[in-house]
Design a protein around this motif. Structure first.
Motif, PDB file in Angstrom:
ATOM      1  N   SER A   1      33.539   4.633 117.987  1.00 22.61           N
ATOM      2  CA  SER A   1      33.175   3.390 118.660  1.00 22.61           C
ATOM      3  C   SER A   1      32.729   2.329 117.668  1.00 22.61           C
ATOM      4  CB  SER A   1      32.026   3.637 119.644  1.00 22.61           C
ATOM      5  OG  SER A   1      31.676   2.432 120.312  1.00 22.61           O
ATOM      6  N   PRO A   2      33.073   1.086 117.978  1.00 22.95           N
ATOM      7  CA  PRO A   2      32.412  -0.005 117.265  1.00 22.95           C
ATOM      8  C   PRO A   2      30.971  -0.085 117.770  1.00 22.95           C
ATOM      9  CG  PRO A   2      33.813  -0.879 119.008  1.00 22.95           C
ATOM     10  CD  PRO A   2      34.022   0.598 118.986  1.00 22.95           C
ATOM     11  N   VAL A   3      30.143  -0.721 117.003  1.00 21.48           N
ATOM     12  CA  VAL A   3      28.751  -0.926 117.417  1.00 21.48           C
ATOM     13  C   VAL A   3      28.674  -2.272 118.121  1.00 21.48           C
ATOM     14  CG1 VAL A   3      26.373  -1.203 116.637  1.00 21.48           C
ATOM     15  CG2 VAL A   3      27.877   0.432 115.486  1.00 21.48           C
ATOM     16  N   TYR A   4      28.313  -2.241 119.400  1.00 21.45           N
ATOM     17  CA  TYR A   4      28.127  -3.459 120.191  1.00 21.45           C
ATOM     18  C   TYR A   4      26.695  -3.491 120.693  1.00 21.45           C
ATOM     19  CZ  TYR A   4      33.247  -4.058 120.531  1.00 21.45           C
ATOM     20  OH  TYR A   4      34.579  -4.244 120.263  1.00 21.45           O
ATOM     21  N   TRP A   5      25.954  -4.462 120.283  1.00 20.46           N
ATOM     22  CA  TRP A   5      24.585  -4.638 120.744  1.00 20.46           C
ATOM     23  C   TRP A   5      23.767  -3.357 120.632  1.00 20.46           C
ATOM     24  CZ3 TRP A   5      21.928  -8.995 121.810  1.00 20.46           C
ATOM     25  CH2 TRP A   5      22.668 -10.177 121.834  1.00 20.46           C
ATOM     26  N   TRP A   6      23.752  -2.777 119.453  1.00 16.43           N
ATOM     27  CA  TRP A   6      22.960  -1.608 119.103  1.00 16.43           C
ATOM     28  C   TRP A   6      23.373  -0.347 119.855  1.00 16.43           C
ATOM     29  CZ3 TRP A   6      21.028  -6.454 119.857  1.00 16.43           C
ATOM     30  CH2 TRP A   6      20.561  -7.100 118.723  1.00 16.43           C
ATOM     31  N   GLY A   7      24.597  -0.302 120.358  1.00 19.10           N
ATOM     32  CA  GLY A   7      25.074   0.883 121.057  1.00 19.10           C
ATOM     33  C   GLY A   7      26.577   1.015 120.938  1.00 19.10           C
ATOM     34  N   VAL A   8      27.119   2.020 121.615  1.00 21.49           N
ATOM     35  CA  VAL A   8      28.563   2.207 121.647  1.00 21.49           C
ATOM     36  C   VAL A   8      29.181   1.164 122.571  1.00 21.49           C
ATOM     37  CG1 VAL A   8      28.444   4.671 121.107  1.00 21.49           C
ATOM     38  CG2 VAL A   8      28.471   3.935 123.498  1.00 21.49           C
ATOM     39  N   SER A   9      30.493   1.042 122.522  1.00 21.83           N
ATOM     40  CA  SER A   9      31.186   0.086 123.382  1.00 21.83           C
ATOM     41  C   SER A   9      30.984   0.450 124.850  1.00 21.83           C
ATOM     42  CB  SER A   9      32.681   0.065 123.052  1.00 21.83           C
ATOM     43  OG  SER A   9      33.288   1.285 123.443  1.00 21.83           O
ATOM     44  N   ALA A  10      31.124  -0.543 125.722  1.00 18.13           N
ATOM     45  CA  ALA A  10      30.997  -0.307 127.164  1.00 18.13           C
ATOM     46  C   ALA A  10      32.038   0.690 127.642  1.00 18.13           C
ATOM     47  CB  ALA A  10      31.136  -1.626 127.925  1.00 18.13           C
ATOM     48  N   GLN A  11      33.227   0.646 127.063  1.00 18.70           N
ATOM     49  CA  GLN A  11      34.291   1.556 127.456  1.00 18.70           C
ATOM     50  C   GLN A  11      33.885   3.005 127.181  1.00 18.70           C
ATOM     51  OE1 GLN A  11      34.626  -1.198 125.608  1.00 18.70           O
ATOM     52  NE2 GLN A  11      36.362  -2.382 126.313  1.00 18.70           N
ATOM     53  N   LEU A  12      33.374   3.264 125.993  1.00 19.57           N
ATOM     54  CA  LEU A  12      32.961   4.629 125.659  1.00 19.57           C
ATOM     55  C   LEU A  12      31.725   5.030 126.453  1.00 19.57           C
ATOM     56  CD1 LEU A  12      33.467   7.185 124.068  1.00 19.57           C
ATOM     57  CD2 LEU A  12      32.098   6.215 122.198  1.00 19.57           C
ATOM     58  N   LYS A  13      30.831   4.103 126.679  1.00 22.24           N
ATOM     59  CA  LYS A  13      29.627   4.419 127.445  1.00 22.24           C
ATOM     60  C   LYS A  13      29.976   4.833 128.870  1.00 22.24           C
ATOM     61  CE  LYS A  13      25.114   4.548 128.077  1.00 22.24           C
ATOM     62  NZ  LYS A  13      24.823   5.701 128.904  1.00 22.24           N
ATOM     63  N   MET A  14      30.992   4.198 129.466  1.00 22.22           N
ATOM     64  CA  MET A  14      31.401   4.612 130.814  1.00 22.22           C
ATOM     65  C   MET A  14      31.886   6.055 130.813  1.00 22.22           C
ATOM     66  SD  MET A  14      33.167   1.434 132.825  1.00 22.22           S
ATOM     67  CE  MET A  14      34.093   0.668 131.525  1.00 22.22           C
TER      68      MET A  14
ATOM     69  N   ASP B   1      28.832   8.356 130.387  1.00 24.86           N
ATOM     70  CA  ASP B   1      28.084   8.456 131.647  1.00 24.86           C
ATOM     71  C   ASP B   1      28.801   9.345 132.657  1.00 24.86           C
ATOM     72  OD1 ASP B   1      26.125   6.817 130.629  1.00 24.86           O
ATOM     73  OD2 ASP B   1      26.733   5.044 131.765  1.00 24.86           O
ATOM     74  N   LYS B   2      30.119   9.287 132.679  1.00 19.78           N
ATOM     75  CA  LYS B   2      30.872  10.108 133.635  1.00 19.78           C
ATOM     76  C   LYS B   2      30.935  11.579 133.219  1.00 19.78           C
ATOM     77  CE  LYS B   2      33.034   7.011 136.592  1.00 19.78           C
ATOM     78  NZ  LYS B   2      34.358   6.739 137.095  1.00 19.78           N
ATOM     79  N   MET B   3      30.490  11.908 132.032  1.00 22.67           N
ATOM     80  CA  MET B   3      30.373  13.315 131.649  1.00 22.67           C
ATOM     81  C   MET B   3      29.443  14.052 132.609  1.00 22.67           C
ATOM     82  SD  MET B   3      30.272  12.944 127.480  1.00 22.67           S
ATOM     83  CE  MET B   3      29.621  14.588 127.218  1.00 22.67           C
TER      84      MET B   3
ATOM     85  N   LYS C   1      42.179   2.412 133.102  1.00 21.73           N
ATOM     86  CA  LYS C   1      41.294   1.826 134.112  1.00 21.73           C
ATOM     87  C   LYS C   1      40.038   2.690 134.236  1.00 21.73           C
ATOM     88  CE  LYS C   1      41.093   0.172 138.793  1.00 21.73           C
ATOM     89  NZ  LYS C   1      40.774   0.807 140.002  1.00 21.73           N
ATOM     90  N   LEU C   2      38.908   2.084 133.970  1.00 19.41           N
ATOM     91  CA  LEU C   2      37.631   2.784 134.002  1.00 19.41           C
ATOM     92  C   LEU C   2      36.675   2.090 134.967  1.00 19.41           C
ATOM     93  CD1 LEU C   2      37.085   3.035 130.150  1.00 19.41           C
ATOM     94  CD2 LEU C   2      38.133   4.751 131.619  1.00 19.41           C
ATOM     95  N   SER C   3      35.751   2.845 135.453  1.00 20.31           N
ATOM     96  CA  SER C   3      34.654   2.278 136.229  1.00 20.31           C
ATOM     97  C   SER C   3      33.397   3.062 135.890  1.00 20.31           C
ATOM     98  CB  SER C   3      34.952   2.331 137.728  1.00 20.31           C
ATOM     99  OG  SER C   3      35.124   3.666 138.141  1.00 20.31           O
ATOM    100  N   CYS C   4      32.282   2.468 136.179  1.00 24.75           N
ATOM    101  CA  CYS C   4      31.026   3.113 135.820  1.00 24.75           C
ATOM    102  C   CYS C   4      30.620   4.146 136.872  1.00 24.75           C
ATOM    103  CB  CYS C   4      29.932   2.074 135.635  1.00 24.75           C
ATOM    104  SG  CYS C   4      29.627   1.080 137.095  1.00 24.75           S
ATOM    105  N   CYS C   5      29.793   5.076 136.447  1.00 23.33           N
ATOM    106  CA  CYS C   5      29.235   6.070 137.357  1.00 23.33           C
ATOM    107  C   CYS C   5      28.288   5.341 138.315  1.00 23.33           C
ATOM    108  CB  CYS C   5      28.480   7.132 136.568  1.00 23.33           C
ATOM    109  SG  CYS C   5      27.695   8.389 137.595  1.00 23.33           S
ATOM    110  N   ILE C   6      28.408   5.630 139.598  1.00 26.02           N
ATOM    111  CA  ILE C   6      27.538   4.990 140.589  1.00 26.02           C
ATOM    112  C   ILE C   6      26.531   5.980 141.173  1.00 26.02           C
ATOM    113  CG2 ILE C   6      29.199   3.170 141.132  1.00 26.02           C
ATOM    114  CD1 ILE C   6      29.887   4.791 143.703  1.00 26.02           C
ATOM    115  N   ASN C   7      26.433   7.149 140.565  1.00 26.31           N
ATOM    116  CA  ASN C   7      25.473   8.172 140.967  1.00 26.31           C
ATOM    117  C   ASN C   7      25.607   8.544 142.449  1.00 26.31           C
ATOM    118  OD1 ASN C   7      23.462  10.028 140.425  1.00 26.31           O
ATOM    119  ND2 ASN C   7      21.829   8.617 140.987  1.00 26.31           N
TER     120      ASN C   7
END
Length: 183
Positions: A85-98, A101-103, A45-51
Motif C-alpha cells: 500500500s501507499p501511505v495515505y494520511w498515516w495509514g494504508v489506502s482506503a482500498q486496502l483498508k476496506m 476490514d472485511k477480513m 468494486k469494493l464497499s466497506c464493512c457495515i457490521n
C-alpha cells in the motif's frame, strides 16, 4: 505454496506496484513451486464493512454485492499474503483498508490457519516518520490476533512516480525480501 499479493494502490504503475513486482520476481526465482497471484484491489468494486454480521450466518461470506468476498476467499486459500500500500494520511489506502476490514467475515476461520504475511508500505516521507511504524503495528496486531506470522514489514520512501524504479539497490533488497524472511 500459494501466495496472494494485494496491491492496495490505485496507481497500477506506481512505486507500490514496482515494489510488489520486485518481491514477486524474487519469489519466482527462489521458489519455483510458488503459485503467485497479484490482485490489484482498485480494479474491483469494493464497499466497506457495515457490521451487519450477515457473514456470521453464512459461513463467512460478505453479503454485500461487491467483489471483496472474492478477495477474502482468495486470502483464505493462500498460504502467504503480501499486502502492499501507499501511505495515505498515516495509514494504508482506503482500498486496502476496506479489504482488511472485511477480513472480519472470515475471522474465526482465519484463526485456524497458519499464514506467512508480508507488508510493504510506500510513502513520500523519510523512513523515520511515524506513519510507517503505525501501519506496521496495526498489521502486527492483526497477525497476532489471527495467529499469523508477519515475516516482514518493509517501508519504502519514494515520492515521485518512478523513484523506486530508478533505485536499483532498493529493488535488489525487495527481490530478496521473501526468501530471506522465511529462512
Amino acid at each position: 505454496m500459494k501466495i496472494l499479493v494485494l496491491n492496495g494502490s490505485p496507481r497500477l504503475d506506481g512505486n507500490t506496484r514496482t515494489a510488489l513486482n520486485a518481491i514477486t520476481k524474487g519469489i519466482n526465482e527462489s521458489c519455483t513451486e510458488a503459485l503467485i497471484e497479484i490482485y490489484d484491489i482498485s480494479e474491483h468494486k469494493l464497499s466497506c464493512c457495515i457490521n451487519c454480521d450477515g457473514c456470521k450466518s453464512n459461513g463467512g461470506n460478505c453479503v454485500l454485492p461487491d467483489e471483496t468476498a472474492d478477495i477474502i476467499n482468495k486470502m483464505y486459500e493462500a498460504d502467504g499474503i503480501i499486502f502492499g500500500s501507499p501511505v495515505y494520511w498515516w495509514g494504508v489506502s482506503a482500498q486496502l483498508k476496506m479489504v482488511i476490514d472485511k477480513m472480519y467475515s472470515k475471522g474465526e476461520q482465519f484463526k485456524k490457519q497458519q499464514k506467512k504475511i508480508g507488508l510493504v508500505t510506500v510513502g513520500g516521507d523519510e523512513l523515520s516518520a511515524s506513519q510507517y511504524r503505525m501501519i506496521s503495528e496495526q498489521m502486527e496486531c492483526i497477525c497476532e490476533y489471527l495467529g499469523w506470522d508477519l515475516i516482514f514489514s518493509y517501508p519504502i520512501s519514494a515520492y515521485e512516480k518512478n523513484d523506486l524504479l530508478n533505485n536499483r539497490d532498493e529493488l535488489i533488497k525487495l527481490n530478496d525480501l521473501w526468501g530471506k524472511s522465511i529462512v
